[in-house]
Scaffold this active site. Structure first.
Site, PDB file in Angstrom:
ATOM      1  N   HIS A 147     -53.173 -20.809 -10.793  1.00  0.00           N
ATOM      2  CA  HIS A 147     -51.971 -21.454 -10.269  1.00  0.00           C
ATOM      3  C   HIS A 147     -51.094 -22.020 -11.395  1.00  0.00           C
ATOM      4  CE1 HIS A 147     -54.139 -20.997  -6.619  1.00  0.00           C
ATOM      5  NE2 HIS A 147     -54.834 -22.113  -6.689  1.00  0.00           N
ATOM      6  N   ALA A 189     -45.157 -17.182 -28.624  1.00  0.00           N
ATOM      7  CA  ALA A 189     -44.440 -15.919 -28.530  1.00  0.00           C
ATOM      8  C   ALA A 189     -44.959 -14.934 -29.573  1.00  0.00           C
ATOM      9  CB  ALA A 189     -42.946 -16.146 -28.719  1.00  0.00           C
ATOM     10  N   LYS A 209     -54.672 -17.910 -33.217  1.00  0.00           N
ATOM     11  CA  LYS A 209     -55.604 -18.958 -33.616  1.00  0.00           C
ATOM     12  C   LYS A 209     -55.143 -20.295 -33.045  1.00  0.00           C
ATOM     13  CE  LYS A 209     -56.979 -16.693 -37.918  1.00  0.00           C
ATOM     14  NZ  LYS A 209     -57.081 -16.840 -39.395  1.00  0.00           N
TER      15      LYS A 209
END
Length: 221
Positions: A147, A189, A209
């Site tokens: 969720h 990203a 990482k």
């Protein structure tokens, strides 16, 4: 006719309006009627031709069985808070699924789900409640997404991946098969996730990482 009110009035909300209008143009029985925003200064403004109706108090004068809502906010923890508030008012949620997406008939979707154009959801996938799959996301077989997750444009989840509740997966991230990402974690990203990520962590890079961890329950503050 399903009348839909969008909770939120930012860019993400306007994108969700576009999805709903595309659904209507494709013959779906849906009618968006406006936005909800708690900032009084925005009340009465028009966004793409639709009004900001007011804050949550707007629902006090409405038959709540006649409208459906969808939370269109990009931050998982804020989405969670707004959903809790909406549920406390007895509001009912709908989905906004672009006709230009491809969803397997053997995938399972929760409520309040937002699926953008060019998304592919394959067989055996389980999508939880109040999730965004943004433009060109791919979700491979038997992956589970918890969720309140936000999967950003161009992210790719391989098969048998598990994404915990409240995760934010950054634009263009890739998650290899079988990896688990713990609840309320953030993936940067362009990251490539090849190992499990613990809960409440931020992971970036190629390979990804962990660079930061938060206290359990931070998202409830």
């Amino acid at each position: 006719m399903s009348k839909v009110v969008i909770i939120g009035a930012g860019g993400h909300a306007r994108e969700v309006l576009d999805i709903l209008l595309t659904c209507r143009a494709s013959g779906e029985d849906v009618e968006p009627i406006g936005f909800i925003d708690e900032n009084p200064q925005n009340h009465g403004r028009l966004l793409n031709g639709f009004p900001i109706l007011g804050g949550f108090q707007w629902f006090e004068g409405v038959d709540r069985q006649e409208v459906r809502v969808i939370c269109a906010v990009g931050t998982p923890q804020i989405t969670r808070k707004l959903v809790i508030q909406a549920k406390s008012l007895g509001l009912h949620f709908t989905n906004a699924i672009s006709p230009r997406s491809c969803i397997s008939p053997y995938a399972r979707l929760g409520e309040g789900v937002i699926i953008f154009p060019n998304v592919i959801v394959n067989t055996g996938v389980i999508i939880g409640d109040h999730i965004t799959l943004n433009v060109a996301v791919t979700v491979s077989h038997d992956t589970t997404i918890g969720h309140f997750c936000n999967i950003n444009p161009g992210a790719h989840l391989a098969g048998n991946v598990t994404i915990g509740e409240g995760c934010y997966i950054g634009m263009g991230a890739n998650v290899i098969q079988g990896v688990r990402i713990g609840e309320w974690s953030i993936i940067g990203a362009g990251a490539v996730v090849i190992n499990d990520i613990p809960p409440n962590a931020t992971a970036v890079g190629v390979p990804a990482k962990v660079i930061k961890t938060r206290e359990e329950g931070w998202h409830e503050r």
